[in-house]
Design an enzyme around this catalytic site. Structure first.
Site, PDB file in Angstrom:
ATOM      1  N   GLY A  89     -18.492   8.915 -24.839  1.00  0.00           N
ATOM      2  CA  GLY A  89     -19.909   8.587 -24.820  1.00  0.00           C
ATOM      3  C   GLY A  89     -20.785   9.528 -25.615  1.00  0.00           C
ATOM      4  O   GLY A  89     -21.976   9.680 -25.311  1.00  0.00           O
TER       5      GLY A  89
ATOM      6  N   GLY B  87     -21.262   9.311 -29.032  1.00  0.00           N
ATOM      7  CA  GLY B  87     -21.811   8.693 -30.240  1.00  0.00           C
ATOM      8  C   GLY B  87     -20.834   8.567 -31.382  1.00  0.00           C
ATOM      9  O   GLY B  87     -21.250   8.415 -32.537  1.00  0.00           O
TER      10      GLY B  87
ATOM     11  N   LYS C 133      -9.506   1.432 -35.274  1.00  0.00           N
ATOM     12  CA  LYS C 133      -9.594   1.858 -33.879  1.00  0.00           C
ATOM     13  C   LYS C 133      -8.209   1.655 -33.276  1.00  0.00           C
ATOM     14  O   LYS C 133      -7.819   0.538 -32.936  1.00  0.00           O
ATOM     15  CB  LYS C 133     -10.624   1.006 -33.125  1.00  0.00           C
ATOM     16  CG  LYS C 133     -10.843   1.420 -31.677  1.00  0.00           C
ATOM     17  CD  LYS C 133     -11.774   2.602 -31.560  1.00  0.00           C
ATOM     18  CE  LYS C 133     -12.087   2.915 -30.101  1.00  0.00           C
ATOM     19  NZ  LYS C 133     -13.023   4.050 -29.971  1.00  0.00           N
TER      20      LYS C 133
ATOM     21  N   GLY D  40     -11.144   7.696 -32.748  1.00  0.00           N
ATOM     22  CA  GLY D  40     -10.377   7.886 -31.530  1.00  0.00           C
ATOM     23  C   GLY D  40     -11.095   7.377 -30.298  1.00  0.00           C
ATOM     24  O   GLY D  40     -12.193   6.819 -30.363  1.00  0.00           O
ATOM     25  N   ALA D  41     -10.443   7.593 -29.148  1.00  0.00           N
ATOM     26  CA  ALA D  41     -11.024   7.244 -27.850  1.00  0.00           C
ATOM     27  C   ALA D  41     -11.236   8.540 -27.081  1.00  0.00           C
ATOM     28  O   ALA D  41     -10.285   9.272 -26.824  1.00  0.00           O
ATOM     29  CB  ALA D  41     -10.083   6.312 -27.091  1.00  0.00           C
ATOM     30  N   GLY D  42     -12.482   8.832 -26.744  1.00  0.00           N
ATOM     31  CA  GLY D  42     -12.747  10.085 -26.041  1.00  0.00           C
ATOM     32  C   GLY D  42     -12.557  11.280 -26.954  1.00  0.00           C
ATOM     33  O   GLY D  42     -12.925  11.257 -28.120  1.00  0.00           O
TER      34      GLY D  42
ATOM     35  N   GLY E   4     -24.130  13.334 -32.203  1.00  0.00           N
ATOM     36  CA  GLY E   4     -24.113  11.878 -32.156  1.00  0.00           C
ATOM     37  C   GLY E   4     -25.395  11.226 -31.710  1.00  0.00           C
ATOM     38  O   GLY E   4     -25.631  10.052 -32.027  1.00  0.00           O
TER      39      GLY E   4
ATOM     40  N   GLU F  73     -31.100   9.494 -31.415  1.00  0.00           N
ATOM     41  CA  GLU F  73     -30.724   8.614 -30.310  1.00  0.00           C
ATOM     42  C   GLU F  73     -31.270   7.215 -30.565  1.00  0.00           C
ATOM     43  O   GLU F  73     -32.316   7.038 -31.184  1.00  0.00           O
ATOM     44  CB  GLU F  73     -31.245   9.170 -28.983  1.00  0.00           C
ATOM     45  CG  GLU F  73     -32.744   9.333 -28.906  1.00  0.00           C
ATOM     46  CD  GLU F  73     -33.192  10.005 -27.618  1.00  0.00           C
ATOM     47  OE1 GLU F  73     -32.322  10.371 -26.804  1.00  0.00           O
ATOM     48  OE2 GLU F  73     -34.410  10.181 -27.444  1.00  0.00           O
TER      49      GLU F  73
END
Length: 235
Positions: A14, A16, A39, A113-115, A173, A204
């Site tokens: 989370g 960004g 991805k 990536g993821a996380g 991000g 943001e």
């Protein structure tokens, strides 16, 4: 300007990553590059739901290719989500092979990536860091702006250094409209703790913009190394 394969990771989830990935893609597309976004594993999405790659395509319609190798419905680390779904995980070798094939026909391949960097893709410990190592690709780290990010950013940088992986820089991000003291100080402290240059800060809600506006924001929110004109503001 960066070419070849660039791996995008985060100091956590989370932060960004997808918006930063899209911003890097937007600047590359604007200079005429053929861009692919990969991805390896999308989690927390059911089949047919729009995932991270849909956001990239919405923000940057000129991206030539998007590729998702696996999708798991539970919002968990890919290895855990794959196990719970009874599906095979995506191995680092599979992700690296796909990125290498995409690189043959594209000027820039972004691997999101993821996380964070060491979130497991497989139960035997395969991570995004292994993907970067197999590709000998630099890693762009996406960080949050405020209090608490310095420790996770420093740990990410140490993990990259321990694996002899190149960190191309750090991007914030989601830069707040009204940055607090910690955020302002982190403009100096993030490069200090990571040993990497700060290469931008996306405002943001940048991900809610239309493509033309997003491309303009990307241009002034990312540094020259990523194709933009951003310069670190004075804290």
């Amino acid at each position: 300007m960066i070419t070849g394969v660039l791996v995008v990771t985060g100091t956590g989830t989370g932060v960004g990553k997808t918006v930063v990935t899209a911003a890097v893609a937007a600047l590359a597309v604007a200079r005429g590059a053929r861009v692919a976004v990969l991805k390896p594993a999308q989690t927390g999405m059911a089949p047919g739901e729009p995932g991270d790659l849909a956001d990239v395509q919405r923000l940057v319609p000129g991206v030539a290719t998007v590729r998702e190798l696996a999708r798991y419905p539970d919002p968990l680390a890919p290895a855990t989500a794959a196990r719970r779904a009874g599906s095979p995980p995506v191995t680092p070798a599979e992700a690296a092979d796909e990125a290498a094939q995409l690189a043959d026909g594209h000027d820039l391949v972004l691997v999101e990536g993821a996380g964070g960097l060491l979130v497991r893709l497989t139960d035997d410990g395969g991570t995004l860091a292994d993907v970067a190592a197999l590709l000998a690709a630099p890693v762009l780290v996406v960080a949050t702006a405020g209090l608490g990010v310095l420790n996770s950013a420093a740990l990410t940088a140490e993990a990259l250094e321990a694996r002899k992986l190149s960190c191309s820089g750090v991007v914030i991000g989601a830069w707040p409209a009204e940055p607090d003291l910690a955020s302002r100080c982190n403009l100096v402290d993030l490069p200090a703790v990571t040993g990497a240059r700060l290469l931008g800060a996306l405002p943001e809600r940048a991900g809610s913009l239309q493509p033309e506006g997003f491309a303009a924001v990307a241009s002034h929110s990312l540094a020259r190394e990523l194709g933009g004109g951003w310069q670190t503001p004075v804290p």
